[in-house]
Design a protein around this motif. Sequence first.
Motif, PDB file in Angstrom:
ATOM      1  N   ILE A   1     -25.605 -36.536  83.879  1.00  0.00           N
ATOM      2  CA  ILE A   1     -24.632 -35.477  84.120  1.00  0.00           C
ATOM      3  C   ILE A   1     -25.413 -34.212  84.453  1.00  0.00           C
ATOM      4  O   ILE A   1     -26.642 -34.167  84.302  1.00  0.00           O
ATOM      5  CB  ILE A   1     -23.721 -35.233  82.897  1.00  0.00           C
ATOM      6  CG1 ILE A   1     -24.542 -34.744  81.705  1.00  0.00           C
ATOM      7  CG2 ILE A   1     -22.951 -36.500  82.530  1.00  0.00           C
ATOM      8  CD1 ILE A   1     -23.700 -34.281  80.519  1.00  0.00           C
ATOM      9  N   ARG A   2     -24.700 -33.197  84.888  1.00  0.00           N
ATOM     10  CA  ARG A   2     -25.364 -31.934  85.216  1.00  0.00           C
ATOM     11  C   ARG A   2     -24.426 -30.780  84.931  1.00  0.00           C
ATOM     12  O   ARG A   2     -23.198 -30.951  84.888  1.00  0.00           O
ATOM     13  CB  ARG A   2     -25.783 -31.922  86.683  1.00  0.00           C
ATOM     14  CG  ARG A   2     -24.608 -31.954  87.657  1.00  0.00           C
ATOM     15  CD  ARG A   2     -25.058 -32.176  89.080  1.00  0.00           C
ATOM     16  NE  ARG A   2     -23.910 -32.241  89.986  1.00  0.00           N
ATOM     17  CZ  ARG A   2     -23.974 -32.685  91.236  1.00  0.00           C
ATOM     18  NH1 ARG A   2     -25.134 -33.105  91.728  1.00  0.00           N
ATOM     19  NH2 ARG A   2     -22.894 -32.707  92.005  1.00  0.00           N
ATOM     20  N   GLU A   3     -25.007 -29.603  84.743  1.00  0.00           N
ATOM     21  CA  GLU A   3     -24.190 -28.414  84.550  1.00  0.00           C
ATOM     22  C   GLU A   3     -23.542 -28.039  85.875  1.00  0.00           C
ATOM     23  O   GLU A   3     -24.195 -28.077  86.927  1.00  0.00           O
ATOM     24  CB  GLU A   3     -25.039 -27.260  84.013  1.00  0.00           C
ATOM     25  CG  GLU A   3     -24.211 -26.067  83.572  1.00  0.00           C
ATOM     26  CD  GLU A   3     -25.042 -25.029  82.840  1.00  0.00           C
ATOM     27  OE1 GLU A   3     -24.464 -23.976  82.482  1.00  0.00           O
ATOM     28  OE2 GLU A   3     -26.249 -25.269  82.624  1.00  0.00           O
ATOM     29  N   ARG A   4     -22.263 -27.708  85.821  1.00  0.00           N
ATOM     30  CA  ARG A   4     -21.528 -27.362  87.036  1.00  0.00           C
ATOM     31  C   ARG A   4     -21.857 -25.929  87.445  1.00  0.00           C
ATOM     32  O   ARG A   4     -21.595 -24.989  86.688  1.00  0.00           O
ATOM     33  CB  ARG A   4     -20.034 -27.520  86.800  1.00  0.00           C
ATOM     34  CG  ARG A   4     -19.179 -27.359  88.055  1.00  0.00           C
ATOM     35  CD  ARG A   4     -17.739 -27.735  87.750  1.00  0.00           C
ATOM     36  NE  ARG A   4     -16.857 -27.483  88.859  1.00  0.00           N
ATOM     37  CZ  ARG A   4     -16.648 -28.328  89.867  1.00  0.00           C
ATOM     38  NH1 ARG A   4     -17.295 -29.492  89.875  1.00  0.00           N
ATOM     39  NH2 ARG A   4     -15.810 -28.044  90.836  1.00  0.00           N
ATOM     40  N   PRO A   5     -22.420 -25.739  88.634  1.00  0.00           N
ATOM     41  CA  PRO A   5     -22.825 -24.385  89.039  1.00  0.00           C
ATOM     42  C   PRO A   5     -21.623 -23.500  89.331  1.00  0.00           C
ATOM     43  O   PRO A   5     -20.588 -23.945  89.839  1.00  0.00           O
ATOM     44  CB  PRO A   5     -23.640 -24.643  90.320  1.00  0.00           C
ATOM     45  CG  PRO A   5     -23.110 -25.941  90.856  1.00  0.00           C
ATOM     46  CD  PRO A   5     -22.744 -26.759  89.648  1.00  0.00           C
TER      47      PRO A   5
ATOM     48  N   GLU B   1     -20.487 -31.877  84.613  1.00  0.00           N
ATOM     49  CA  GLU B   1     -19.872 -32.827  85.524  1.00  0.00           C
ATOM     50  C   GLU B   1     -20.781 -34.032  85.721  1.00  0.00           C
ATOM     51  O   GLU B   1     -21.995 -33.953  85.494  1.00  0.00           O
ATOM     52  CB  GLU B   1     -19.577 -32.178  86.877  1.00  0.00           C
ATOM     53  CG  GLU B   1     -20.828 -31.793  87.658  1.00  0.00           C
ATOM     54  CD  GLU B   1     -20.523 -31.138  88.991  1.00  0.00           C
ATOM     55  OE1 GLU B   1     -19.325 -30.997  89.328  1.00  0.00           O
ATOM     56  OE2 GLU B   1     -21.485 -30.774  89.702  1.00  0.00           O
ATOM     57  N   ARG B   2     -20.171 -35.130  86.142  1.00  0.00           N
ATOM     58  CA  ARG B   2     -20.939 -36.298  86.535  1.00  0.00           C
ATOM     59  C   ARG B   2     -21.142 -36.262  88.038  1.00  0.00           C
ATOM     60  O   ARG B   2     -20.175 -36.092  88.780  1.00  0.00           O
ATOM     61  CB  ARG B   2     -20.188 -37.583  86.186  1.00  0.00           C
ATOM     62  CG  ARG B   2     -21.081 -38.805  86.315  1.00  0.00           C
ATOM     63  CD  ARG B   2     -20.277 -40.061  86.539  1.00  0.00           C
ATOM     64  NE  ARG B   2     -20.840 -40.786  87.672  1.00  0.00           N
ATOM     65  CZ  ARG B   2     -20.428 -41.971  88.085  1.00  0.00           C
ATOM     66  NH1 ARG B   2     -19.425 -42.549  87.497  1.00  0.00           N
ATOM     67  NH2 ARG B   2     -20.998 -42.564  89.106  1.00  0.00           N
ATOM     68  N   PRO B   3     -22.385 -36.365  88.526  1.00  0.00           N
ATOM     69  CA  PRO B   3     -22.602 -36.344  89.968  1.00  0.00           C
ATOM     70  C   PRO B   3     -21.816 -37.458  90.652  1.00  0.00           C
ATOM     71  O   PRO B   3     -21.642 -38.545  90.098  1.00  0.00           O
ATOM     72  CB  PRO B   3     -24.114 -36.579  90.106  1.00  0.00           C
ATOM     73  CG  PRO B   3     -24.687 -36.152  88.797  1.00  0.00           C
ATOM     74  CD  PRO B   3     -23.648 -36.483  87.778  1.00  0.00           C
ATOM     75  N   ALA B   4     -21.323 -37.189  91.849  1.00  0.00           N
ATOM     76  CA  ALA B   4     -20.589 -38.193  92.611  1.00  0.00           C
ATOM     77  C   ALA B   4     -21.521 -39.342  92.986  1.00  0.00           C
ATOM     78  O   ALA B   4     -22.730 -39.167  93.127  1.00  0.00           O
ATOM     79  CB  ALA B   4     -19.993 -37.562  93.862  1.00  0.00           C
TER      80      ALA B   4
END
Length: 213
Positions: free
Chosen positions: A82-86, A97-100
């Motif tokens: 997952i990554r922080e949503r910018p 969010e989970r990357p597409a």
Amino acid sequence: MSTHDEPEPESDIAARVEVHHANDRVLDAPALRALAHPLRVKIYDILSQYGPQTASSLAERLGESTGSTSYHLRALARQDLIRERPGQGSGRERWWERPAGGITMSAAGAAKTPAARAVTQLVTGEFFRLRQQALLDFHDQAIGEEDDQWQDASLISTATARLTPAQSAELTHRIMAVIDETVERYRNQEGEDVRPVTIRADVFPLPEIGGVS
């Protein structure tokens, strides 16, 4: 005679599906170990199905503390699951969010040892359990609570056919092509009547039974 009514050749469908999934992420052993916790699988599943969340929104949904969800979010982020949503959130409220894109959990390279196979089985087993529970929850809710429009628009069906491996592969490619097109077209759709819809597809051989050919 028009060619528009002719079915697309299986070779073209298979190639299209292969290209679509060419960049799917194959989870390695560290990523699988990061997921090897029931709460992390649930968090990853929610981000996949419902979109970006905060530690607080996840805690409320899961009945956990914000400290617990924050800890597990960081563990997933360390493996880029997952990554922080910018550009969203402020101060201490961070959106995740989970990357597409698709993922693969059953790569042979990630399960060469008994320990790696055990981790893979744990993670995939938890994902399957959550999927089955979601199906049962919908069934129970649809009986008396879900509106007729969504009941009519849903499908729960099981069928059996006698196929060769090549025919099973052809069926799989056709199903995946329809799913891929639908996800690509409506991935970010918003609107009054729009809800997340899970799309399930299972194609696998049944075990052999003695005396049946």
